[in-house]
Design a protein around this motif. Structure first.
Motif, short mmCIF file in Angstrom:
data_model
loop_
_atom_site.label_atom_id
_atom_site.label_comp_id
_atom_site.label_asym_id
_atom_site.label_seq_id
_atom_site.Cartn_x
_atom_site.Cartn_y
_atom_site.Cartn_z
N ASN A 1 0.83 -1.21 0.00
CA ASN A 1 0.00 0.00 0.00
C ASN A 1 0.86 1.27 0.00
O ASN A 1 0.56 2.25 -0.69
CB ASN A 1 -0.92 0.01 1.22
CG ASN A 1 -1.97 -1.09 1.16
OD1 ASN A 1 -2.32 -1.57 0.10
ND2 ASN A 1 -2.45 -1.50 2.32
N ASN B 1 1.22 3.98 -3.00
CA ASN B 1 0.96 5.40 -2.75
C ASN B 1 2.08 6.26 -3.33
O ASN B 1 1.84 7.31 -3.92
CB ASN B 1 0.83 5.64 -1.24
CG ASN B 1 0.45 7.07 -0.93
OD1 ASN B 1 -0.70 7.46 -1.04
ND2 ASN B 1 1.43 7.87 -0.51
N GLU C 1 1.84 6.26 -7.23
CA GLU C 1 0.73 7.10 -7.72
C GLU C 1 0.96 8.57 -7.45
O GLU C 1 0.33 9.42 -8.08
CB GLU C 1 -0.56 6.64 -7.06
CG GLU C 1 -1.00 5.24 -7.49
CD GLU C 1 -2.26 4.78 -6.81
OE1 GLU C 1 -2.64 5.41 -5.79
OE2 GLU C 1 -2.87 3.79 -7.28
N THR D 1 -9.19 10.39 1.07
CA THR D 1 -8.32 10.33 -0.09
C THR D 1 -8.43 11.62 -0.88
O THR D 1 -9.48 12.27 -0.90
CB THR D 1 -8.67 9.13 -0.99
OG1 THR D 1 -7.79 9.10 -2.12
CG2 THR D 1 -10.11 9.19 -1.49
N LYS E 1 -7.33 11.43 -4.12
CA LYS E 1 -7.23 10.91 -5.49
C LYS E 1 -8.62 10.77 -6.09
O LYS E 1 -9.62 10.64 -5.39
CB LYS E 1 -6.52 9.55 -5.47
CG LYS E 1 -5.12 9.63 -4.87
CD LYS E 1 -4.54 8.24 -4.70
CE LYS E 1 -3.20 8.30 -3.97
NZ LYS E 1 -2.65 6.96 -3.71
N LEU F 1 -3.60 3.27 3.15
CA LEU F 1 -2.73 3.77 4.21
C LEU F 1 -3.29 3.48 5.61
O LEU F 1 -2.52 3.11 6.50
CB LEU F 1 -2.46 5.26 4.03
CG LEU F 1 -1.59 5.62 2.81
CD1 LEU F 1 -1.38 7.12 2.73
CD2 LEU F 1 -0.24 4.91 2.87
#
Length: 520
Positions: A422, A426, A429, A473, A475, A483
């Motif tokens: 994860n 992160n 991304e 988030t 995103k 997370l």
């Protein structure tokens, strides 16, 4: 000859000044004592409420297991790991039991036989099957145990002890009582270690000791009150907080008081400033504790949500699987389409199995009772890099594993892999174009710090404190669970995650993990 007024007036003035400073110092000491006691009380209140909440949550699970056995799948019976601890404890009791000490053991149904299988003593109405007795009497087995199952909620055990054979049968009600006691004992032991509590004691409504952890210390701050729990009505709990830190602060304050007498006004200013810093430090510690507990409550809710969703998904999956089996068995077509029909049926069963595994992996992220094993952390991260490298390559991101190759960590392998997955995802991304995500290591005594840093867009300061909150988030895609799940996994390992970032300058995640887990 010296004028007496020349001596008396300054002496009197100094005496008055000295008395004022002394009174001021005494008042300051009292204030510090009151403040320290107040801080200890606040800390005790927080710990008391947290332990009570943990007890209610876990006993609610146990209560749900009893009330709705048809809804709960086998994976939910992880709570029965306490049966192993119960069995071990009972075994230890039985090996030391004799006919003379039978009434002293805390079990309801016990049977003591001689070497030929004749009854020597009995307590309650134990129901022991004859085949089980013959197994030990014939010396084919030294120990016999039958653990509870989802159909028969009872525990049966027999052992050969000294010159006798002892059997015990524990019915569903007695087993539930023992489970409740062991669950509560596990909770207070874990929370006591986590928050460095001197001791936690729980008493039943009759004032008898029910469960305890740590040591009762005479020189400790004690917070005692009723649990006020629907599962433990009229039970009371005492929380013993160590006064070592408070005493150390008080000693420092006494030192400051001596300095006040020596340096007068200057020492008063120093003492006031020191008191301010100490209070600020304690306030910060309490706030961090509250924030940590709030995060854990949220993650517990996530675990409950995950379990609930998994069970709801598995029920229709089971129904579909049974229907497919019946289709294959009862509705098979003629020979010309038999092979194609079998192929389609196998594909459907395979896909159902894959969905079930996905659900199981999601449940794995919320399970803290997976066994620990010693693993090479470089190899663990290398496995994650191999899995995620294709996605990184497509985005033009290079993954570099620079962790030392000889570091071993006691961990839950699959869970810790998920945590690193994860965090690495992160970082990937967060990089808009080409970039680098580097993983480094540094030993810090009994811990190792694993640093994951990227050269992406970074995290705004306003968002850093929120990134470990689930469903949060920034995103366009994603649920904001990665997370928070990583945070929960690292915390379950006794570690911590810290984030350092500036907007536009990348981010750095520092995962601190203990090299070895504390021994039970």
């Amino acid at each position: 000859m010296i004028d007496k007024k020349t001596i008396v007036f300054p002496t009197l003035l100094f005496a008055i000044f000295f008395i004022l400073i002394t009174i001021t110092g005494i008042i300051q000491i009292k204030i510090v004592q009151n403040n320290l006691n107040g801080l200890l009380k606040n800390q005790g209140e927080i710990l008391f409420n947290h332990v009570k909440r943990e007890i209610d949550i876990n006993l609610e699970y146990l209560d749900l297991l009893d009330k709705s056995p048809s809804v709960i799948t086998a994976s939910f019976l992880n709570i029965l790991v306490y049966d192993e601890a119960i069995a071990e404890s009972i075994y230890a009791i039985l090996t030391e039991t004799t006919a003379g000490t039978l009434d002293n053991i805390p079990l309801e149904n016990v049977l003591i036989l001689d070497e030929q299988g004749k009854t020597i003593a009995q307590k309650g109405t134990p129901r022991i099957p004859e085949p089980s007795i013959r197994l030990i009497v014939s010396k084919k087995q030294e120990t016999f145990i039958k653990m509870p199952t989802s159909k028969v909620q009872a525990l049966l055990m027999g052992v050969r002890a000294k010159e006798s054979i002892i059997f015990v049968s524990i019915d569903e009600n007695e087993l539930e009582t023992l489970r409740k006691k062991y669950i509560i004992k596990d909770i207070i032991e874990n929370e006591g270690k986590r928050f460095d509590v001197s001791g936690i004691t729980i008493y039943d409504p009759q004032g008898e000791l029910y469960a305890l952890t740590g040591e009762k210390k005479e020189h400790a701050f004690v917070l005692a009150r009723s649990l006020d729990s629907k599962f433990l009505p009229k039970y009371t709990m005492e929380v013993f907080l160590s006064r070592v830190g408070a005493d150390e602060i008080f000693k420092q304050t006494m030192g400051n008081f001596v300095l006040i007498l020596v340096f007068l006004i200057l020492s008063g200013a120093v003492s006031t400033y020191a008191t301010f810093l100490l209070e600020k430090k304690y306030d910060k510690k309490v706030k961090e504790m509250e924030r940590d507990m709030e995060m854990k409550d949220r993650l517990v809710s996530l675990g409950k949500l995950a379990s609930g969703m998994a069970h709801e998904i598995r029920n229709p999956l089971n129904a579909i699987s049974i229907s497919i089996q019946r289709l294959k068995r009862e509705f098979e077509p003629g020979d010309e389409k038999k092979d194609e029909y079998g192929k389609f049926i196998d594909i459907m069963r395979s896909e159902l199995g894959r969905v079930d595994r996905i659900v199981e992996e999601f449940l794995l992220s919320t399970k803290s009772r997976v066994p620990f094993s010693s693993e090479n952390i470089h190899n663990v991260v290398e496995d994650v890099v191999a899995i995620i490298n294709e996605k990184a390559t497509i985005k033009g991101v290079t993954l570099i594993n620079n962790i030392e190759k000889d570091i071993r960590v006691e961990c839950q392998t699959e869970r810790i892999k998920q945590a690193f997955y994860n965090i690495l995802l992160n970082g990937i991304e967060a990089i808009a174009g080409k970039g680098i995500v580097e993983i480094l290591s540094a030993r810090m005594g009994s811990y190792v710090n694993i640093t994951v840093k990227d050269n992406g867009s970074g995290i705004a300061e306003a968002h850093i404190h929120n990134i470990f909150e689930y469903y949060y988030t920034t995103k366009d895609k994603g649920m904001g669970l990665g997370l928070p799940i990583s945070y929960m996994i690292v915390k379950d390992h006794g570690g911590d995650i810290k984030v350092f970032s500036e907007k536009g300058k990348g981010a750095k995640f520092v995962i601190s993990l203990p090299l070895a887990q504390p021994k039970a």
